[in-house]
Motif scaffolding. Structure first.
Motif, PDB file in Angstrom:
ATOM      1  N   PHE A  18       0.830  -1.205   0.000  1.00 13.25           N
ATOM      2  CA  PHE A  18       0.000   0.000   0.000  1.00 13.25           C
ATOM      3  C   PHE A  18       0.869   1.261   0.000  1.00 13.25           C
ATOM      4  O   PHE A  18       0.614   2.204  -0.752  1.00 13.25           O
ATOM      5  CB  PHE A  18      -0.912   0.001   1.236  1.00 13.25           C
ATOM      6  CG  PHE A  18      -1.723   1.251   1.407  1.00 13.25           C
ATOM      7  CD1 PHE A  18      -2.875   1.458   0.660  1.00 13.25           C
ATOM      8  CD2 PHE A  18      -1.339   2.236   2.311  1.00 13.25           C
ATOM      9  CE1 PHE A  18      -3.627   2.618   0.815  1.00 13.25           C
ATOM     10  CE2 PHE A  18      -2.080   3.392   2.469  1.00 13.25           C
ATOM     11  CZ  PHE A  18      -3.237   3.592   1.711  1.00 13.25           C
ATOM     12  N   GLN A  68       0.972   4.171  -2.870  1.00 15.19           N
ATOM     13  CA  GLN A  68       0.606   5.545  -2.529  1.00 15.19           C
ATOM     14  C   GLN A  68       1.824   6.468  -2.449  1.00 15.19           C
ATOM     15  O   GLN A  68       1.680   7.648  -2.127  1.00 15.19           O
ATOM     16  CB  GLN A  68      -0.135   5.566  -1.189  1.00 15.19           C
ATOM     17  CG  GLN A  68      -1.419   4.776  -1.167  1.00 15.19           C
ATOM     18  CD  GLN A  68      -2.434   5.277  -2.169  1.00 15.19           C
ATOM     19  OE1 GLN A  68      -2.631   6.481  -2.322  1.00 15.19           O
ATOM     20  NE2 GLN A  68      -3.074   4.347  -2.887  1.00 15.19           N
ATOM     21  N   PHE A 113      -6.769   1.220   4.814  1.00 16.99           N
ATOM     22  CA  PHE A 113      -6.343   1.589   3.458  1.00 16.99           C
ATOM     23  C   PHE A 113      -7.406   2.422   2.756  1.00 16.99           C
ATOM     24  O   PHE A 113      -7.103   3.424   2.100  1.00 16.99           O
ATOM     25  CB  PHE A 113      -6.052   0.333   2.636  1.00 16.99           C
ATOM     26  CG  PHE A 113      -4.977  -0.558   3.209  1.00 16.99           C
ATOM     27  CD1 PHE A 113      -3.901  -0.025   3.901  1.00 16.99           C
ATOM     28  CD2 PHE A 113      -5.052  -1.935   3.055  1.00 16.99           C
ATOM     29  CE1 PHE A 113      -2.913  -0.847   4.430  1.00 16.99           C
ATOM     30  CE2 PHE A 113      -4.072  -2.767   3.585  1.00 16.99           C
ATOM     31  CZ  PHE A 113      -2.999  -2.218   4.279  1.00 16.99           C
ATOM     32  N   GLU A 114      -8.642   2.032   2.937  1.00 13.52           N
ATOM     33  CA  GLU A 114      -9.769   2.727   2.305  1.00 13.52           C
ATOM     34  C   GLU A 114      -9.838   4.185   2.790  1.00 13.52           C
ATOM     35  O   GLU A 114      -9.983   5.111   1.981  1.00 13.52           O
ATOM     36  CB  GLU A 114     -11.060   1.994   2.636  1.00 13.52           C
ATOM     37  CG  GLU A 114     -12.332   2.651   2.139  1.00 13.52           C
ATOM     38  CD  GLU A 114     -13.586   1.960   2.676  1.00 13.52           C
ATOM     39  OE1 GLU A 114     -14.631   2.639   2.733  1.00 13.52           O
ATOM     40  OE2 GLU A 114     -13.509   0.773   3.047  1.00 13.52           O
ATOM     41  N   LYS A 153      -6.699   6.432   1.736  1.00 13.77           N
ATOM     42  CA  LYS A 153      -6.770   6.825   0.317  1.00 13.77           C
ATOM     43  C   LYS A 153      -7.631   8.090   0.174  1.00 13.77           C
ATOM     44  O   LYS A 153      -7.304   8.990  -0.597  1.00 13.77           O
ATOM     45  CB  LYS A 153      -7.359   5.684  -0.515  1.00 13.77           C
ATOM     46  CG  LYS A 153      -6.382   4.602  -0.878  1.00 13.77           C
ATOM     47  CD  LYS A 153      -7.066   3.551  -1.736  1.00 13.77           C
ATOM     48  CE  LYS A 153      -6.112   2.408  -2.088  1.00 13.77           C
ATOM     49  NZ  LYS A 153      -6.795   1.368  -2.899  1.00 13.77           N
ATOM     50  N   GLN A 154      -8.712   8.140   0.930  1.00 15.32           N
ATOM     51  CA  GLN A 154      -9.590   9.314   0.870  1.00 15.32           C
ATOM     52  C   GLN A 154      -8.873  10.570   1.344  1.00 15.32           C
ATOM     53  O   GLN A 154      -8.946  11.625   0.706  1.00 15.32           O
ATOM     54  CB  GLN A 154     -10.828   9.083   1.741  1.00 15.32           C
ATOM     55  CG  GLN A 154     -11.735   7.951   1.287  1.00 15.32           C
ATOM     56  CD  GLN A 154     -12.880   7.726   2.272  1.00 15.32           C
ATOM     57  OE1 GLN A 154     -13.193   8.580   3.095  1.00 15.32           O
ATOM     58  NE2 GLN A 154     -13.514   6.558   2.186  1.00 15.32           N
TER      59      GLN A 154
END
Length: 364
Positions: free
Chosen positions: A292, A296, A357-358, A361-362
């Motif tokens: 991840f 990112q 992770f969700e 990301k936002q």
């Protein structure tokens, strides 16, 4: 009212924000809160330890066995040392407190890494000791030795794997370092996360028996709060030459560990299958965090623990991200108090990590 002047320069240690507080502050249901801030074992506790504690709850009215013989026998067998080489504390941080009060005073110097477990510094300030820190973020033993030669500290703290960064030293490098330290300097090797480090890289493993047999000025610290899943029971230990342990016992209050905690730790220690499963799952999920971070474009510190440190760039703010996550019910550790623009995240279960992770990301 006047208090000890040493308290003036001490900041209260900040623990990870408890779930109950997030419930009150943000009105989020407890079931919707994920705590990845305090490096607790997300897989809970050994079922055998839970059953053992349930069986002895009726003994709460009685004082615990102050000899702690069952737990000491277990640790003695695990490390192949004698019971007289072991002291049990209410968390390993209580043993740290004993060590500093036994060895240091206001005229003492205590050497530690620039970024490391905060309680070393807090307890050092209790006695008014002078704190010497390295410049490096991760442990650099060459720098440690240079400062040792220059400053002549009474105590040296080496945290491997290190909290809150997650880096770890090769055991051989530590042994080589110890050979250069005089016998009157106390060296503390804090291995709170050692079970995770060994699973990832066997070269990081400290051979406790070898350590105390070869160096009579060294103390090894361990805890049941991480891999063993007993953070709420508060059990830690120190292993050292019996002459050191004998002095520490002069500072230990009677019955410093509860009956339930002793039983839980003793049984958890014997359940090797649970610990193995916990560290294996941790390694599997760690790979997801590494992937991840790569996707990112976030820098991380290679971790040998059950947490990972995300080092953010100048366009990101660790406090803002931590607070934003908190409002969504995700508790992580903001490392701005360590002068780092970083967040420390406990490696959770697969589902918990997917949610992290969700959300990140936002916010990124």
């Amino acid at each position: 009212m006047k208090f000890n002047k040493n308290l003036e320069n001490i900041k209260t240690y900040e623990t990870g924000k408890p779930i109950e507080l997030v419930v009150r502050e943000f009105g989020i249901e407890p079931k919707d809160i994920i705590k990845l801030a305090s490096n607790e074992n997300p897989y809970g506790t050994s079922p055998k330890a839970v059953a053992a504690v349930s069986d002895i709850v009726t003994k709460m009215a009685l004082y615990p066995d102050d000899s702690m013989i069952k737990l000491k026998n277990g640790l003695s067998k695990r490390f192949d040392v004698e019971n007289e080489n072991i002291i049990i504390g209410s968390g390993s941080d209580q043993v740290i407190e004993f060590l500093i009060h036994a060895k240091a005073s206001s005229s003492s110097k205590i050497l530690m890494n620039s970024i490391t477990f905060a309680m070393y510094e807090i307890y050092a300030k209790h006695v008014g000791a002078n704190i010497i820190k390295t410049a490096s973020q991760e442990h650099d033993l060459d720098e440690f030795y240079a400062l040792y030669k220059e400053e002549k500290p009474e105590i040296i703290f080496i945290c491997t794997p290190n909290n809150p960064t997650g880096d770890a030293l090769d055991a051989q490098k530590i042994y080589d370092f110890l050979k250069k330290i005089d016998s009157d300097t106390l060296v503390v090797i804090d291995g709170a996360y050692m079970e995770y480090a060994i699973a990832k890289d066997s070269s990081k493993e400290i051979a406790v028996k070898k350590l105390i047999e070869e160096f009579d000025n060294v103390v090894y610290l361990g805890t049941f709060s991480k891999a063993y899943g007993l953070g709420g029971m508060r059990v830690g230990y120190g292993v050292a030459d019996h002459n050191i342990i004998k002095e520490l016992y002069k500072l230990r209050p009677p019955f410093n560990i509860t009956t339930l905690s002793l039983e839980a730790a003793s049984v958890a220690l014997s359940d090797e299958e649970f610990v193995k499963k916990s560290v294996t799952l941790n390694l599997e999920q760690m790979k997801r965090y590494e992937q991840f971070a790569k996707e990112q474009k976030i820098d991380i510190i290679n971790s040998y623990t059950n947490f990972i440190t995300f080092c953010l760039n100048s366009n990101q703010d660790s406090t803002k991200i931590s607070n934003s996550l908190l409002k969504k019910g995700m508790i992580v550790r903001d490392l701005s108090s360590y002068n780092m623009n970083a967040i420390r995240v406990t490696i959770g279960t697969e589902e918990q990590n997917s949610r992290f992770f969700e959300l990140v990301k936002q916010f990124l």
